[in-house]
Design a protein around this motif. Sequence first.
Motif, mmCIF file in Angstrom:
data_model
loop_
_atom_site.group_PDB
_atom_site.id
_atom_site.type_symbol
_atom_site.label_atom_id
_atom_site.label_comp_id
_atom_site.label_asym_id
_atom_site.label_seq_id
_atom_site.Cartn_x
_atom_site.Cartn_y
_atom_site.Cartn_z
ATOM 1 N N ARG A 38 28.782 4.723 21.900
ATOM 2 C CA ARG A 38 29.138 4.451 22.768
ATOM 3 C C ARG A 38 30.171 3.153 22.289
ATOM 4 O O ARG A 38 31.406 3.881 23.242
ATOM 5 C CB ARG A 38 27.951 3.765 23.801
ATOM 6 C CG ARG A 38 28.318 3.323 24.954
ATOM 7 C CD ARG A 38 29.314 4.155 26.057
ATOM 8 N NE ARG A 38 28.149 5.508 26.096
ATOM 9 C CZ ARG A 38 27.708 5.106 27.003
ATOM 10 N NH1 ARG A 38 27.742 4.106 27.697
ATOM 11 N NH2 ARG A 38 27.119 6.018 27.318
ATOM 12 N N GLN A 39 29.930 2.534 21.296
ATOM 13 C CA GLN A 39 31.176 1.330 21.503
ATOM 14 C C GLN A 39 31.722 2.320 20.853
ATOM 15 O O GLN A 39 33.012 1.682 20.759
ATOM 16 C CB GLN A 39 30.138 0.614 20.591
ATOM 17 C CG GLN A 39 29.631 -0.821 21.312
ATOM 18 C CD GLN A 39 29.134 -1.984 20.063
ATOM 19 O OE1 GLN A 39 28.364 -1.801 19.396
ATOM 20 N NE2 GLN A 39 28.153 -2.545 20.524
ATOM 21 N N THR A 85 22.453 10.529 29.007
ATOM 22 C CA THR A 85 23.356 8.642 29.214
ATOM 23 C C THR A 85 24.172 8.946 30.318
ATOM 24 O O THR A 85 24.280 8.148 30.237
ATOM 25 C CB THR A 85 23.051 8.261 27.860
ATOM 26 O OG1 THR A 85 21.363 8.389 27.333
ATOM 27 C CG2 THR A 85 23.230 6.809 27.576
ATOM 28 N N ASP A 112 19.766 -0.243 25.659
ATOM 29 C CA ASP A 112 20.935 -0.831 24.619
ATOM 30 C C ASP A 112 21.969 -0.230 25.576
ATOM 31 O O ASP A 112 23.152 -0.726 24.704
ATOM 32 C CB ASP A 112 20.710 0.134 23.811
ATOM 33 C CG ASP A 112 20.601 1.399 23.493
ATOM 34 O OD1 ASP A 112 19.620 2.095 24.864
ATOM 35 O OD2 ASP A 112 21.223 2.277 22.972
ATOM 36 N N LYS A 127 16.705 9.741 33.418
ATOM 37 C CA LYS A 127 18.283 10.038 33.817
ATOM 38 C C LYS A 127 18.944 10.819 33.532
ATOM 39 O O LYS A 127 18.172 12.210 33.488
ATOM 40 C CB LYS A 127 18.694 8.606 32.110
ATOM 41 C CG LYS A 127 18.420 7.519 32.061
ATOM 42 C CD LYS A 127 18.480 7.078 31.039
ATOM 43 C CE LYS A 127 18.543 5.925 30.446
ATOM 44 N NZ LYS A 127 19.212 5.020 29.489
ATOM 45 N N ALA A 130 22.384 2.735 17.156
ATOM 46 C CA ALA A 130 23.008 4.143 18.019
ATOM 47 C C ALA A 130 23.525 3.560 19.102
ATOM 48 O O ALA A 130 24.869 4.356 20.184
ATOM 49 C CB ALA A 130 21.840 4.007 18.910
ATOM 50 N N SER A 131 23.732 1.817 19.036
ATOM 51 C CA SER A 131 24.703 1.988 20.378
ATOM 52 C C SER A 131 26.139 2.486 20.047
ATOM 53 O O SER A 131 27.576 2.341 20.555
ATOM 54 C CB SER A 131 24.188 0.264 20.570
ATOM 55 O OG SER A 131 24.494 -0.537 19.517
ATOM 56 N N SER A 141 35.525 8.343 31.283
ATOM 57 C CA SER A 141 35.214 7.901 30.189
ATOM 58 C C SER A 141 34.014 9.053 29.620
ATOM 59 O O SER A 141 33.824 9.328 28.367
ATOM 60 C CB SER A 141 34.803 6.776 29.207
ATOM 61 O OG SER A 141 34.286 5.708 29.148
ATOM 62 N N ASP A 142 32.684 8.721 30.101
ATOM 63 C CA ASP A 142 31.947 9.216 29.976
ATOM 64 C C ASP A 142 31.925 10.858 30.064
ATOM 65 O O ASP A 142 31.090 11.710 29.756
ATOM 66 C CB ASP A 142 30.602 8.705 31.231
ATOM 67 C CG ASP A 142 29.856 7.759 30.275
ATOM 68 O OD1 ASP A 142 30.684 6.997 28.883
ATOM 69 O OD2 ASP A 142 29.129 6.964 30.475
ATOM 70 N N PRO A 155 17.764 1.568 19.640
ATOM 71 C CA PRO A 155 17.311 1.693 18.343
ATOM 72 C C PRO A 155 16.551 0.283 18.161
ATOM 73 O O PRO A 155 16.107 -0.531 19.003
ATOM 74 C CB PRO A 155 19.333 1.089 18.024
ATOM 75 C CG PRO A 155 19.301 0.974 18.878
ATOM 76 C CD PRO A 155 19.060 1.183 20.251
ATOM 77 N N ILE A 160 24.814 1.765 31.792
ATOM 78 C CA ILE A 160 23.645 1.885 32.150
ATOM 79 C C ILE A 160 22.645 0.873 32.996
ATOM 80 O O ILE A 160 23.068 0.300 33.836
ATOM 81 C CB ILE A 160 22.523 3.150 31.124
ATOM 82 C CG1 ILE A 160 23.118 4.564 30.071
ATOM 83 C CG2 ILE A 160 21.181 3.314 31.859
ATOM 84 C CD1 ILE A 160 22.827 4.972 31.836
#
Lengths: 146, 824
Positions: B780-781, B613, A33, A129, B776-777, B646-647, A81, A37
Motif C-alpha cells: 500500500r505504501q 482490499t 494493517d 471485504k 504487506a503494508s 488511487s485504489d 503481517p 481501510i
Amino acid sequence: MMQLIQLVQLKGNFMIQPMEMITESKTILLIDDDDIIRRLVQICLESFANWRIKVATSGREGLIAIAKAKPDAILLDMMMPEMDGFDFIDRLNVEHEIASIPIVAMTACTNLINYQSFIDLGCKGIISKPFEPITLIPKITKILNW
Amino acid sequence: MNSTSIDLNSVIKILLVDDSEDDRATYMRYLRSEKIYSYHFLEAGTLEEGLNLWRSQHPDIVLIDYFLPDGEGWELLAAMGEGELIPKLAAIILTGHEGDEQRILQAMRLGASDYLIKGEITAMSLCNRVGQVRDRLMIARQLERSQQQEIVVSKISLQVRQYLGLDEISNAIVQEIRSFLNADRSVIYKFNPDMSGLVVAESILPPWESCLHRQLSDEYFPENIGGEYRNGRIFVAPDVYQANLSECHLEMLEQFPTRASLIVPILRSNNQDNPLWGLLCTYQCFEPRLWDESDIRLLQQLSVQFAIALQQGELYHNLQISNAELENRVAERTAELFKRQQEFIALVENSPNVILRLDLQMRHLYINSAAESRSGVPVAAFLGKTFRELGFPKKNVDLAETVFKELLATGQKQQYEIEFTSPTGYDAYYQVENIPEYDLDGEIATVLMVYTDITANKLNEIALTEVNRRLTEVNRRWQSLLDNVRLIVVGLNRDGFVEYANPFFLDSAGYQLEEVIGKHWFSNFLPQIEQEKVIGDFSDSLLNLDHFNKYYQNSIVTKTGEERMIAWNNTILRNQDEEFIGTMSIGEDITEKLKVERIKSEFISIASHELRTPLASIRGALGLLASGVLDNKPEIAKNMLNIAASDTERLVRLVNDILDLERLESNNVNLNRQWTDMGDLCQQAMDTMQALAAESQIQIRYNPRSQQIFVDRDRLIQTLVNLLSNAIKFSPPHSEVNIETETLSDQVIFRVRDRGRGIPESNLESIFERFNQVDASDSRQKGGTGLGLAICRSIVQQHGGKIWIESVVSEGSTVSFSIPYRIT
C-alpha cells in the motif's frame, strides 16, 4: 465507476434507516494493517453511530490496546503481517480476562470453509471485504446482538 | 517156478545094483550100522533094473557091481550119464579083482566117484566110502541149493528193481518161497495199525484151502509178539504143537491149518516209529518140518527185498502223486497260458494302437489289424517287408531307421512322435515306442513297435501352446504395464504382507525389491502416526468385502524418511474359488498435486485479499460519499475521492500483473526475441524510472557497456524497470541506485543495487514468490502489487537465465539476473 456508485447509492438508500437507532455508546477496537481501510471503517463507525473507535495496525498493537481501551468488541482484520488475526485470537484466548470480548472478523477472502473456521475460533461473526459503509453498523450490531 | 529144488533134509537114497542078493543085503546091513545118517535103499539085480530105478527114483548114491548079468557096470554108468535130469553122478564101482585098473579107470572116466574091491569090503570101509561120497554130494547139493536160493533172491531183487507192482512182487515172493522150500503154504500178511491184519499174497499147494484176503483179528497177535517181530524176531516152529504156543495162537494157526511154520517180519527201515509192516510166512500144513538155516536166510532176504519193494512202492507212489500233481499243474498252467495268449492276441488285435514286431533288419514279423486300418496296407503285405519297401513317407522312414539304430546300439527303449496321414485322409499324430525283445542269450532278437494315436492330445497341446502363448503375451503386457506405469502398484496378501511392488514404487520410494517383498506393508512403509488407523480401516474392509474400501488416501514413508501422500485405488484379489487372497492397489503420488493445490488455494486466498482490499477502499470511499455524511466535510470527501481513484489504479495494476504473471507462468507468452544491445536496455529502463527517482531524490547510476544479446527487448526492460522501481522505493532519499552489467563467456549478468533497508535472510528465499513482500503494508505504501519480482523471475526464466538476491539488512540489496547467449 459510475455503475458502482449507483449500486452503492441504491443499497445506501435502502439501508439508511437503521443507523439512526444506534445511540448507545460503545468502544470498538479496530485492528487492521491497511491504513485506508482503517480510516474508512473509523469514519463509517463514527459517522453512523455514537461509538468510540480505537485503532491498532497489527495484532501485537491490538493486544496492547485492549488493556487500555477495554473495548466492548473487537473488529479484527484476519490477514495481517507479523501477528495475523488467527494468532491474535490464540493469544487472546490464553488471557482469560479479556477472552470474553466478542470479536467480529473482517476478511477479504471468505468462503464457507473459512467462515466455519472463524466461528470455530470463537469469532461471533464475519464481515467480508469489500463492505458497504452504511451497512457496517447494522451488520455489527446484528452479529453482536446489540 | 517149477525148477527142481534140492531137498537137503530128505533121506539119502542109495541104489544097489548087484546081481547077488546076498551081497546087496550085506551092503545094506553095513550101511544101516551108520549112526548119524539113515539111508533109503533101492535094489536092482540087473543093469536094466538099475537104469529104470535110476530114472524113476532119482537115487542119491549108486553102488554098481561091475559085472552084471545083462552088461558091465561102465555101460550103466554111461547110460546114467545121458539125459538132462541126471544130476552129478555119485556112483561107487564094486569090482571083483584088485589090479583091474583098466576097468576102474574106465569107470572113473565115466563119472564114478570111487571104487571098492569086492571081498575086501568091510562095514567100516563101505560106510567111509559112502560117507565120503555122501558128504561131497551134500556139499555139492548145499552149494547148488544156495546158488538156487541166490538165483531166487536175485530174481525177486530184479523184479523189485524193475519197479514191478507190489502185488506182482508179493505173488512172486510167496510163489518162489513155497516152491523153493517145498512148503505147503506161503503167505504175506499185512498188519493194520491196530495189529489186526490181512493176508495179501499167498501161494498154496493143492488141496489146501486158500486163506488169501483173510482178515485176522488183533487178538491173535498179542502186543508182546508184535513187539518182538518189530525187533526183528523170527518165529521158527518145526512143530507148532511142540512150540509152547498159547491156545489162542494155536486156534488161529489151526484155521489155516498149520503144523510147521517159519515166520520172518517185514520191516520198513524208513519208518522208525512203526517199522513192522507185516509178516512173511511159510507153512507145512500137515507134517512137522525142521527149518534149515538157509530157509530162514531165504525168507529174511526176501523179506528185505519185499521191504525194499515196499519203500520203492511208496516212493514210486509218492513220485506218481508228485508227477500227477506236476502234470496237473503243467496242464493248468498250459491252459492258463493258452487263455492268456488268447486274451493277449484278442487284446492286441482289438487294440486301437498299431502294434508291430520287426526283426533286426526291420522286416515285419507281426502286425495287428489296427496297422491295416491305419495305414491302408493289408496285413499280409506287411509281413517280411521293411517300412522303406512298403513305401511309407521318406521322412517317417528315415526317422524310424535312425531310432531303430539307436535302439540296437543302446538296447534302450526308444520313444518318438510322427505325423502320418492315412489313405483316408486322417491326419494323425502318433507316439511311437520301440521296445527291444531279448532272446535267452540276452541278445536283442526282435523289436516291438507300438503306435499310439495322440492326435487329440497333440491338438490340445497345440491349442494349449497357443493359449499359453497368448496368456504369456497378455502377462507380458500386464507386466510391462506394471513395470512402466508411472503409478505405484503394490500387491498385499490377506495378512497385509507385500507380495508385489512395481519398479515405479521402488524407484520413487528408493527401496530395493528385497527390502519390500514379504514385509508387512502397514508397519514398514507407513508413517507411525497413520499406521493404527490404516490397519484398522484395512481390517474393517476385509470383514465386509462387499463394502471394500476401493478408494483410500494415506501417506507412505520413503527410504529417506520422506512422507508422500498416495491416493489408492484398491482391488480385491480372489482365487478360482472366489476366496479372498489379497489386494492389489494402484497408487498415485498426490503429494505434489496437493502442494500445488495448496499453493493455488493460498494464491487465490491472497489474490482475493489483494483484490478485495482496494475494492473495499473504493467501495467504502464511494459509499461514504454517496451516503451524504461527508456533504459538510469537503476535505474528507475529496480525500475519499482520492482514495477511490488511487485504489482503482492499484486495482488495475494488480489485475494487469496477475494476468501478466499468469500468462508468463503458463508459458502462453511467446518471447519476441531480437538482437539488442544490453547497454541500450539499461539506458531505456533508467530513463523510464528517472522521474520517479528524481521524485524520491534518488540517483540512478549506470556505466554503459555494449553487448548484443538476443532477448525480448520489452520484457527485459520491464524486468529492469521493475527492479529499479523496487530499488528506488526502498532506498532512502539522496542515496544511489546502481545498474551494473557483466559479460561472461556464456552469459551476461545484470545487477541492480540499492542502499535501502535490506531484507532479512529469512525472507530472501521467498522474495520472488507472489504476494511475498517482506511487509504487506509495503504494497500500500510503496504502491506495489506484490507480483513484481515474481514477474521478473518468470521473464528471466523464460530467457533461460536465473535471478537471485543478495542483501544485508540496513546496508542494501542487490538483485542480479543472468541471460545466457544461447538458449538451451
